[in-house]
Each structure stands twice: as structure tokens, then as C-alpha cells.
Design an enzyme around this catalytic site. Structure first.
Site, mmCIF file in Angstrom:
data_model
loop_
_atom_site.group_PDB
_atom_site.id
_atom_site.type_symbol
_atom_site.label_atom_id
_atom_site.label_comp_id
_atom_site.label_asym_id
_atom_site.label_seq_id
_atom_site.Cartn_x
_atom_site.Cartn_y
_atom_site.Cartn_z
ATOM 1 N N LYS A 183 0.851 -1.190 0.000
ATOM 2 C CA LYS A 183 0.000 0.000 0.000
ATOM 3 C C LYS A 183 0.886 1.238 0.000
ATOM 4 O O LYS A 183 1.685 1.438 0.917
ATOM 5 C CB LYS A 183 -0.922 0.019 1.216
ATOM 6 C CG LYS A 183 -1.922 1.179 1.176
ATOM 7 C CD LYS A 183 -2.990 1.032 2.231
ATOM 8 C CE LYS A 183 -3.996 2.180 2.144
ATOM 9 N NZ LYS A 183 -5.058 2.052 3.149
ATOM 10 N N ASP A 214 -16.839 -0.394 -1.090
ATOM 11 C CA ASP A 214 -15.529 -0.797 -1.589
ATOM 12 C C ASP A 214 -14.533 -1.028 -0.457
ATOM 13 O O ASP A 214 -13.431 -1.540 -0.692
ATOM 14 C CB ASP A 214 -14.970 0.244 -2.566
ATOM 15 C CG ASP A 214 -14.944 1.642 -1.975
ATOM 16 O OD1 ASP A 214 -16.030 2.208 -1.763
ATOM 17 O OD2 ASP A 214 -13.841 2.168 -1.722
#
Length: 478
Positions: free
Chosen positions: A107, A246
Site C-alpha cells: 500500500k 468498496d
């Protein structure tokens, strides 16, 4: 075995190319190691100290590729604050592959096809928060993605001011989201939606394979897991902050730590995300939002699951949530025997907590040693009468229990954590880290992984938030 000796597979890339985009990470400048979670490393079958792996920093930085790895980002859609966005995707997350049931993902590793107006980066402050919270939620017994390692760098990243870029190497048994199904339903690719469902069953619910009505049963598992996870959030006072579809994992675990917070003083109306002007994702709304998100998932699955049947399954959400939540809360209260009046006693307790007010975590930890003497608890509260009256009722309720005080205390200490990573503590660690002092991150990692234990040398990490830092609203971390 070392991390650098792992051999990865990429089963998600066996799906059609519309599911993902192949992309290479963009390494940070002058990367350096900040922290590793040896506990998370065990999930990969690694017992050796991963910090000693000479390739670790380069693996996390994306400049050293593991054997079998093919790097890609995943495509999905989602309802953001109630409004449908037809295509989102991993805007700053890049997948490395899978090993030992864990999907490895970077990430903050650079631009992807789905970055939109973003830069694909994550800054040090938000990366520290995600790294520590992933491990803290695991320590609390809450299903979550994990964090294996955190690196910093000399790369400048533009936010409201210039900050330094960082990358977290995180792990999860799945990165498929509610929004992944929403994407394929929205574009009318129902055959691909069914392929995705088959993939999810293989990855997350293999025990359902071959059963009649398998997709409906898959949905039932998602409903159950989501209800149980949100019940655990509520029990420890966790506010996710951005429960968009999401950000909802298909197997029910907690993912995507943005502007999260734990309650300081108990306030059911608390909103931790300052962009959430209407309080959609307030603490008290989380169970209802989880239900709403599951409704959207039922719509997305309607090509392969009868919608009315899915809604019938969804009706179980409330019962599952309440049963799980109350079971945990009664344990936190030290109640073993069951009586109808317990529900009202519990609701009364929440009213007293809100009226007092009192630090949620500190109350339950102190309450775990309560022996009839109110002094220590009442010293914590500003308004003593509501709490004092409730403790009188609680004393009478304990007369119906058979446990000794000692055994009751032991059971309560096992479910009421001493160490919760409150935002004021995390902020201290971030400010030190920005001055290149990462010692507090290691201290917080220690208590994060064993929050129910006493750590006498780290007692200061259990302190309540100062008045000016209580129940603050946060910006979206990035």
C-alpha cells in the site's frame, strides 16, 4: 525460511484481464525499515526474524520481486457515502501474489490504472496508523487484514503540506470487496460476476463447494461474518469511519484503515471522519450501515442469486449481530447466568457511561476488578450520580451469580483490554516518527498484540486522552 525465499502464486490473475491491471510498483527513494510484525510473519510460515532478511526493504519497496510474483491492481466499484461510483479499484495498492493462504499487497507503492486524481502514494502518518491498527485489531480478536512490515523513505509526497512517503506490506486471505461484485453487475458482465463468485468460494468459503444453492449460501456466510465483525467493533468502541462498500471485505474482516478511531469518552453519536458531515458512518450507525451495504451486495448478486431469497437471508443479520454483541458485552460485564432483565441492565449501563461521562476502555478495565467499592470508578467520572445508581443495580444483579469475585475478575480481564490504540497515543508516535524516532511504534506494537496483558514498563500507553484530544474528528488518511 526467509521472506525472500517465498514462492508466490497469482490465482486472481487466472481470471479475465478485466478483473485487474498488471502494474509495476514505483519504488520510493532511499527506503529504510521502520518496523516488522514477527507475529504476522508466522502466517506466511516464517519463523526466522524477518528484519534480518537483507532483501526485506527492497521487497516492501517493490524493487525486489519474489519468485512467482506478478504485480497487479484489482478493479472494483463501490458506494461511497451512499452514492454509487462505477469504477474505483486499487488506486495505491499493488498485489504481489499469494502464499500460505495470504495475499500480499503493497500500500503506497505508486500509480495504478485506478489512481484517478491520486498519486498512488501513502504518507508516513497514515501508514503508521494502518500498520499498527492492523495488528491491534488482531490482538483484540477482531478479524482483520494484517501488516507485515512498514518502511519509510526520502520521497516527498504532496498533501496539505509536503510529507514523506511510506509503504505497508499487508496481508489478507482475500482482497475481494463488496464493490468487486458491484462493478461486474453494473457493467452487465454477469458471466464474469459468476466467475468471481466461484473464485470467492474457492478462496474464502471452500466448504461450500458442490452444495446446492451455493451462491445463496455464500451470501449467507458474508452476512454472518459481517454481522459478527461489526458486533466486535461496537464492543471495543471502534469507529471505522469509512464503511463504503468498496471498503467491505467479502469475508467479513476489517480492511482499509483510514480515519478510524476508538471511543475516548463513551458517545454513541461519535463521528471520527470530519468529511462525514451527516454522520452516516457514526459509531452508532455502523450496524445499520453494514446491513445497508449487504443490501447493495444482494442487488449486485441478483444475476446469480434470487433477490428475494437473498433478502430473506439478510433478515438474519439483526439477530446474528445482537446475539454476538450482547454475548460479548455480558462477558465484559462479568455476567455468566442469563436473565431477561440483563438487557435493560446493559442499556442502563450505556446510558450511565454517556451521562457520566467516562473513558470507555478505562471504565471496563477498572470495572474488571470491581468488588463493590465504587471509589475508583466514580473518581473517573464528572457526573457521579448516574454511574453510582447503576452500580447499585449491578451489585444486586451479582447476587444471582455463583462466581467468586476472583473468578469473575479473571474472566472480565480476559475480555476487557487495557491497551487500546487511541488517536492521541498514535499521534504521539507519528510526531516522534516524523523526527526519525521510531521507538514508540515498537512499544505500541508490543501492546497492540497483547492488549489484555499488563505491561508495567509501558503503563503510559494506557492513559486516557487529555480533554482537548477526546473524540476528535480526523481527515481521511492518505
Amino acid at each position: 525460511m526467509k521472506l525472500s525465499q517465498l514462492k508466490l502464486a497469482t490465482p486472481y490473475m487466472d481470471l479475465d484481464s478485466i478483473f485487474f491491471d498488471e502494474v509495476e510498483p514505483t519504488p520510493l527513494k532511499k527506503p529504510f525499515l521502520i518496523s516488522v510484525s514477527q507475529d504476522a510473519a508466522k502466517l506466511l510460515g516464517i519463523e526466522d526474524d524477518i528484519s534480518l532478511d537483507e532483501n526485506l526493504v527492497n521487497i516492501v519497496n517493490g524493487s525486489h520481486k519474489l519468485k512467482g510474483s506478478k504485480t497487479f491492481s484489482m478493479c472494483y466499484a463501490g458506494h461511497q457515502f451512499g452514492y454509487f461510483v462505477p469504477r474505483l479499484g486499487d488506486g495505491r495498492a499493488i498485489n504481489l501474489g499469494k502464499v500460505n493462504g495470504q495475499n500480499l499487497q503493497l500500500k503506497g507503492a505508486g500509480l495504478t490504472l485506478y489512481s484517478r486524481q491520486g498519486d498512488g502514494r501513502a504518507v508516513l502518518r497514515s501508514s503508521i496508523r494502518e500498520y499498527l491498527m492492523s495488528e491491534a485489531m488482531h490482538g483484540l480478536g477482531i478479524e482483520t487484514s494484517r501488516a507485515l512490515s512498514l518502511i519509510g523513505s526520502d520521497t516527498d509526497v504532496a498533501r496539505s503540506r509536503w510529507e514523506k512517503g511510506a509503504i505497508v506490506l499487508r496481508l489478507s486471505p482475500t482482497w475481494v470487496r463488496f464493490g468487486t461484485f458491484e462493478y461486474f453487475n453494473a457493467i452487465g458482465e454477469h458471466a464474469k460476476l459468476q466467475k468471481l463468485a466461484d473464485y470467492v468460494i474457492d478462496e474464502s468459503f471452500p466448504y461450500l463447494k458442490g452444495e446446492e444453492g451455493v451462491y445463496l449460501k455464500m451470501y449467507g456466510e458474508i452476512v454472518k461474518n459481517t454481522a459478527k465483525t461489526v458486533a466486535k467493533w461496537q464492543s471495543v468502541g471502534f469507529n471505522h469511519g469509512v464503511m463504503n462498500t468498496d471498503n467491505m471485505s467479502i469475508d467479513g474482516r476489517t480492511i482499509d484503515y483510514g480515519p478510524f478511531a476508538f471511543l475516548d469518552d463513551y458517545d454513541s453519536n461519535y463521528i471520527c471522519n470530519h468529511t462525514d458531515v451527516d454522520g452516516r458512518y457514526s459509531f452508532k450507525n455502523q450496524p445499520g450501515i453494514a446491513h445497508w451495504n449487504l443490501q447493495q451486495l444482494a442487488v449486485a448478486l441478483s444475476a446469480i442469486v434470487n433477490h428475494d431469497s437473498a433478502l430473506e437471508v439478510l433478515e438474519s443479520f439483526g439477530d446474528i449481530y445482537e446475539r454476538e454483541y450482547l454475548a460479548i458485552m455480558y462477558k465484559k460485564m462479568g455476567l455468566v447466568n442469563s436473565f431477561e432483565s440483563d438487557l435493560e441492565l446493559f442499556k442502563w449501563m450505556l446510558r450511565a457511561l454517556g451521562a457520566s461521562p467516562i473513558d470507555y476502555t478505562k471504565f471496563f478495565r477498572l470495572f474488571s476488578r470491581y468488588n463493590g467499592d465504587k471509589t475508583d470508578i466514580l473518581e473517573l467520572v464528572e457526573l457521579q450520580k448516574p454511574m453510582s445508581e447503576w452500580l447499585d443495580a449491578y451489585d444486586k444483579r451479582l447476587e444471582k451469580e455463583n462466581l467468586s469475585n476472583e473468578n469473575r475478575h479473571k474472566q472480565m480481564l480476559d475480555v476487557n483490554p487495557k491497551y487500546i490504540l487511541k488517536n492521541h497515543i498514535l499521534q504521539e508516535a507519528i510526531e516522534k516518527a516524523q523526527m526519525h524516532d521510531f521507538s514508540m511504534i515498537e512499544e505500541l506494537l508490543t501492546v497492540a498484540l497483547s492488549p489484555f496483558e499488563e505491561h508495567s514498563e509501558l503503563e503510559y500507553l494506557s492513559k486516557s486522552a487529555p480533554a482537548q484530544s477526546k473524540n476528535l474528528k480526523l481527515s481521511c488518511s492518505s
